[in-house]
Design a protein around this motif. Structure first.
Motif, short mmCIF file in Angstrom:
data_model
loop_
_atom_site.label_atom_id
_atom_site.label_comp_id
_atom_site.label_asym_id
_atom_site.label_seq_id
_atom_site.Cartn_x
_atom_site.Cartn_y
_atom_site.Cartn_z
N SER A 32 0.87 -1.18 0.00
CA SER A 32 0.00 0.00 0.00
C SER A 32 0.90 1.23 0.00
N TYR A 33 0.56 2.17 -0.85
CA TYR A 33 1.40 3.34 -1.07
C TYR A 33 0.55 4.59 -0.92
N ILE A 34 1.06 5.58 -0.19
CA ILE A 34 0.38 6.87 -0.11
C ILE A 34 1.41 7.98 -0.28
N PHE A 123 -1.82 10.96 -4.04
CA PHE A 123 -1.92 9.68 -4.76
C PHE A 123 -1.85 8.55 -3.75
N ALA A 124 -2.64 7.52 -4.00
CA ALA A 124 -2.64 6.33 -3.13
C ALA A 124 -2.93 5.11 -3.99
N ALA A 125 -2.26 4.01 -3.71
CA ALA A 125 -2.46 2.80 -4.51
C ALA A 125 -2.15 1.56 -3.68
N HIS A 126 -2.88 0.49 -4.00
CA HIS A 126 -2.56 -0.85 -3.53
C HIS A 126 -1.93 -1.60 -4.70
N ALA A 127 -0.99 -2.47 -4.40
CA ALA A 127 -0.35 -3.27 -5.44
C ALA A 127 -0.18 -4.70 -4.94
N SER A 176 -5.96 3.58 -5.88
CA SER A 176 -5.83 2.95 -7.19
C SER A 176 -5.28 1.54 -6.99
N ARG A 177 -5.17 0.78 -8.11
CA ARG A 177 -4.72 -0.61 -7.98
C ARG A 177 -3.72 -0.96 -9.08
N PHE A 178 -2.72 -1.76 -8.69
CA PHE A 178 -1.79 -2.36 -9.64
C PHE A 178 -1.72 -3.86 -9.36
N LEU A 179 -1.76 -4.63 -10.43
CA LEU A 179 -1.57 -6.08 -10.32
C LEU A 179 -0.36 -6.45 -11.17
N ASN A 181 2.12 -9.58 -12.34
CA ASN A 181 2.45 -11.00 -12.41
C ASN A 181 3.96 -11.13 -12.59
N ASN A 182 4.61 -11.65 -11.58
CA ASN A 182 6.07 -11.79 -11.63
C ASN A 182 6.43 -13.09 -12.32
N GLU A 183 7.15 -12.98 -13.41
CA GLU A 183 7.58 -14.18 -14.14
C GLU A 183 9.01 -14.57 -13.75
N SER A 184 9.91 -13.58 -13.73
CA SER A 184 11.30 -13.92 -13.42
C SER A 184 12.06 -12.75 -12.80
N LEU A 185 11.36 -11.79 -12.21
CA LEU A 185 12.03 -10.67 -11.57
C LEU A 185 12.80 -11.13 -10.34
N GLY A 186 14.03 -10.63 -10.18
CA GLY A 186 14.74 -10.81 -8.93
C GLY A 186 14.14 -9.92 -7.86
N THR A 187 14.56 -10.09 -6.62
CA THR A 187 13.95 -9.33 -5.53
C THR A 187 14.21 -7.84 -5.68
N ARG A 188 15.43 -7.45 -6.07
CA ARG A 188 15.73 -6.04 -6.25
C ARG A 188 15.05 -5.49 -7.50
N GLN A 189 14.99 -6.31 -8.56
CA GLN A 189 14.28 -5.90 -9.76
C GLN A 189 12.81 -5.62 -9.45
N ALA A 190 12.21 -6.51 -8.68
CA ALA A 190 10.80 -6.34 -8.32
C ALA A 190 10.60 -5.04 -7.54
N GLY A 191 11.50 -4.75 -6.63
CA GLY A 191 11.41 -3.51 -5.87
C GLY A 191 11.53 -2.28 -6.76
N ARG A 192 12.46 -2.33 -7.72
CA ARG A 192 12.63 -1.21 -8.64
C ARG A 192 11.37 -1.01 -9.50
N MET A 193 10.85 -2.11 -10.05
CA MET A 193 9.69 -2.00 -10.92
C MET A 193 8.47 -1.48 -10.16
N MET A 194 8.29 -1.95 -8.94
CA MET A 194 7.14 -1.49 -8.16
C MET A 194 7.26 -0.01 -7.85
N GLN A 195 8.45 0.42 -7.48
CA GLN A 195 8.64 1.84 -7.17
C GLN A 195 8.41 2.69 -8.40
N ARG A 196 8.85 2.23 -9.56
CA ARG A 196 8.65 2.99 -10.79
C ARG A 196 7.16 3.14 -11.10
N LEU A 197 6.39 2.08 -10.92
CA LEU A 197 4.96 2.16 -11.16
C LEU A 197 4.30 3.18 -10.23
N PHE A 198 4.67 3.15 -8.96
CA PHE A 198 4.14 4.13 -8.02
C PHE A 198 4.56 5.55 -8.40
#
Length: 292
Positions: A32-34, A123-127, A176-179, A181-198
């Motif tokens: 959850s992001y605010i 801005f506020a979002a759940h992911a 807002s909402r983000f879904l 689907n992680n196919e092959s993201l590493g843990t740091r990659q996932a963190g970067r991608m999520m932050q970019r979306l927010f």
């Protein structure tokens, strides 16, 4: 070895590149992001509140002069960052889930603490970050199950390592909402991608703060344009006795325009900077179209 003394800001500036590391995210996870608009007058209070929350869970608090903080409180994780015009909070729950938007990460945060946060919500979002095994891949199912039947926007991101979906709507809970689907993201990659979306939506909203300013300026600009046309027409046929009056009108109009420019310059400059950040974050997603 004897070398010249350090510049007073050498270590601070060198460590700035490491100051705001991305959070490591292991699927499955919910976030959850605010983002709150908050002026400099509440900065001390923000830090105090984060320190109070850390104390509740027996964790080390942020230092008084810091602009960022992250910690694992056991029942949830927090990441807090203060920026020039806004402050953002991310709350993270690791572990499996059924409906990604039923039990939310922010639900683990003490409500009495949340109520004290200063600022206005921009801005506020759940992911939700899902594993490949739990991923829902049919877009119609995604729209119906997770986005209230709204039109869903999605793309492949990070060179095929994940897919991301949203509807750009504010749902009934104010988020807002983000879904993802992680196919092959590493843990740091996932963190970067999520932050970019927010960040894309946060900076988009910050850029759009200029819209009401522009709307308010439109009648003034139209009237100024009309007055300038009148003065220009009058100058063509003006006699020597008319020139002081026309000069006075022109000077007053120029001063009014300059005043309007100076009062709105910061907002328009900020919009340009935020727009560039949005463009950069979109490029960093490395999007690919989902066929159909």
């Amino acid at each position: 070895m004897h070398i010249p003394p350090d510049h007073p800001q050498r270590l601070v500036l060198n460590n700035e590149v490491h100051a705001r590391p991305y959070e490591a995210l292991q699927a499955p996870a919910r976030l959850s992001y605010i983002a709150l608009l908050a002026g400099p007058e509440v900065r001390q209070r923000e830090c105090e509140l984060v320190a109070e929350l850390a104390a509740r869970y027996g964790c080390a608090p942020p230092t008084p002069d810091t602009n960022h903080y992250s910690a694992d409180f056991g029942s949830f994780r927090i990441k807090w960052e203060r920026h020039t015009e806004f402050t953002r909070y991310v709350f993270i729950l690791q572990g499996g889930f059924g409906d990604p938007f039923e039990k939310l990460a922010i639900g683990a945060v003490p409500p009495d603490w949340l109520e004290q946060l200063p600022g206005q919500l921009i801005f506020a979002a759940h992911a939700a970050l899902q594993t490949p095994e739990a991923a829902v891949r049919n877009v119609e199912d995604i729209a119906a199950r997770f986005f209230a039947g709204n039109t869903v926007v999605g793309s492949v991101i990070s060179g095929g390592a994940a897919t991301a979906y949203t509807d750009f709507r504010i749902h009934g809970d104010g988020f807002s909402r983000f879904l993802i689907n992680n196919e092959s993201l590493g843990t740091r990659q996932a963190g970067r991608m999520m932050q970019r979306l927010f960040e894309i939506d946060t900076y988009r909203m910050m850029a759009l703060l200029t819209l009401p300013v522009a709307r308010d300026l439109m009648p003034f600009l139209a009237e100024s344009d009309r007055q300038l046309g009148e003065i220009t027409s009058a100058m063509a046929n003006a006699g020597e006795q008319d020139e002081p009056v026309l000069l006075d009108r022109l000077t007053r109009l120029s001063a009014a325009v300059e005043r309007g420019l100076s009062s709105s310059h910061y907002r328009f400059s900020a919009a340009a900077a935020y727009y560039e950040l949005v463009e950069r974050r979109i490029r960093e997603l490395r999007e690919e179209r989902i066929q159909g």
